[in-house]
Design an enzyme around this catalytic site. Structure first.
Site, PDB file in Angstrom:
ATOM      1  N   SER A  28      -3.486  -7.250  -3.108  1.00  0.00           N
ATOM      2  CA  SER A  28      -3.277  -8.216  -2.036  1.00  0.00           C
ATOM      3  C   SER A  28      -3.188  -7.570  -0.660  1.00  0.00           C
ATOM      4  O   SER A  28      -3.116  -8.263   0.346  1.00  0.00           O
ATOM      5  CB  SER A  28      -2.007  -9.032  -2.302  1.00  0.00           C
ATOM      6  N   ASP A  34       3.298 -16.080   2.483  1.00  0.00           N
ATOM      7  CA  ASP A  34       4.014 -15.962   1.211  1.00  0.00           C
ATOM      8  C   ASP A  34       4.996 -17.093   0.943  1.00  0.00           C
ATOM      9  O   ASP A  34       5.750 -17.021  -0.021  1.00  0.00           O
ATOM     10  CB  ASP A  34       4.768 -14.619   1.176  1.00  0.00           C
ATOM     11  N   HIS A  58       3.839  -6.558   1.223  1.00  0.00           N
ATOM     12  CA  HIS A  58       3.043  -7.344   2.166  1.00  0.00           C
ATOM     13  C   HIS A  58       3.467  -7.027   3.585  1.00  0.00           C
ATOM     14  O   HIS A  58       4.467  -6.349   3.822  1.00  0.00           O
ATOM     15  CB  HIS A  58       3.204  -8.852   1.908  1.00  0.00           C
TER      16      HIS A  58
END
Lengths: 171, 197
Positions: free
Chosen positions: A44, A110, A83
């Site tokens: 990701s 998110d 992230h």
């Protein structure tokens, strides 16, 4: 082999293991981070990080800034996520922060992840206490070893057993 | 049929200096314990074992504490730090003991003789690329009041011997037990003789 020899050989193995482990703990204390070394599991964050990269983490005292890549845990989920922080709100009185994150390679932020568990319904932000560490550097590819060990546990036990036996017998 | 057990021939790679030294060390220890009549003192090994296992115990305890308590608490960080410091401290102490006290000692032991209690400490070393076995013997004789000689009090002597490995190992790297023991007996006799005026 008498008792003293067995004890000496075992001590040598133990000291090797503890030597590594205590160095890891010392590094954790220096970086103020429980786990200063993690492996990237998903894609990701591509193209910055790929599956199998090793990340070096730390927890400096200063406030988390937009653009920093954080490893965080959402309450109720075991696996940490790495992230990037894309939004922040600071509270000058308490020194607290509200953070919003998003994976570079994901289309959405998110918030969906935060609220996956029913207990987190309505949760729109994460906070610095959820952050395990902030990424300071990385090493590509080397984490694939750990991923193999996790995916094939038999390999892990075989390797540990083999190394232990060799060290013990050849001391 | 003989009731004696034949000792296994010791064979080493004769181009490996450390192997040669190890083989001689083992044969020397074997001789001193059996035919030499000395009772080995394990003080050096025991002290190193205690220091090492203590360090590991502190490391283990600290690791367990850190496992059950969350990392963020100041107490956890403190005790983790303490266990890291203690582990490395005992590690250093153990290495310091080996380097400063034990040094190259391979055997310490004692036996009772007509002269009194005789203690021996043997250290062995090899110099790089030098095919000589260097040993130094330190012998103390502590006379007891009931000893049959005129020796009273404690006498110390220190002797050094250096022999080329070629005199003890054949071309296959097998240690010639008789030659080795003969030379050791000579060294010991030489050292003991300096006690007798």
């Amino acid at each position: 082999m008498n008792l003293r020899q067995v004890l000496t050989n075992s001590l040598n193995v133990l000291m090797m293991l503890f030597g590594v482990f205590m160095s890891y703990k010392a590094w954790g204390l220096y970086t103020n981070c429980e786990s200063p070394l993690v492996v990237v599991l998903s894609g990701s964050m591509e193209p910055a990080f790929e599956r199998g990269d090793i990340l070096f983490l730390s927890n400096p005292k200063k406030a988390i800034d937009i653009g920093e890549i954080c490893v965080f845990k959402i309450p109720g989920r075991d696996i940490p996520i790495v992230h990037r922080v894309i939004d922040r709100h600071d509270s000058p009185e308490t020194g607290g922060q509200l953070l919003l994150t998003k994976g570079d390679n994901n289309n959405a932020d998110d918030r969906g992840l935060y609220q996956e568990l029913y207990v987190n319904r309505g949760k729109m932000w994460i906070e610095p206490k959820d952050v395990v560490g902030r990424v300071q550097g990385f090493l590509p590819y080397l984490g694939m070893f750990t991923i193999f060990m996790t995916d094939y546990p038999l390999l892990k036990y075989a390797l540990l057993g083999g190394v232990g036996l060799v060290v013990f017998l050849y001391e | 049929m003989t009731t004696e057990t034949q000792p296994r021939a010791i064979k080493v790679d004769k181009s490996n200096l450390l192997d040669l030294k190890s083989a001689c060390d083992d044969a020397l220890k074997e001789y001193l314990e059996t035919k030499g009549g000395y009772k080995q003192s394990h003080k050096h090994t025991d002290i190193k074992l205690v220091l090492g296992y203590l360090g590991c115990a502190f490391a283990g305890a600290g690791s367990y504490y850190g496992y059950i308590h969350p990392f963020e608490l100041p107490a956890t960080k403190f005790w983790t730090g303490v266990s890291v410091v203690l582990y490395y401290l005992f590690n250093v102490l153990m290495m310091a003991y080996a380097y400063l006290v034990e040094k190259d000692t391979i055997f310490t032991g004692s036996k009772t003789t007509p002269h009194g209690t005789q203690t021996i400490s043997v250290g062995s070393s090899v110099k790089s690329y030098n095919p000589y076995y260097d040993i130094h013997l330190h012998m103390d004789v502590a006379g007891s009041p009931s000893s049959t000689t005129s020796l009273k009090g404690k006498k110390s002597t220190h002797q050094e011997f250096s022999t080329a490995f070629q005199y003890w190992f054949d071309e296959d790297g097998v240690l010639a037990q008789e030659q080795f023991e003969a030379d050791i007996i000579k060294f010991l006799a030489n050292t003991e003789a300096t006690h007798i005026e």
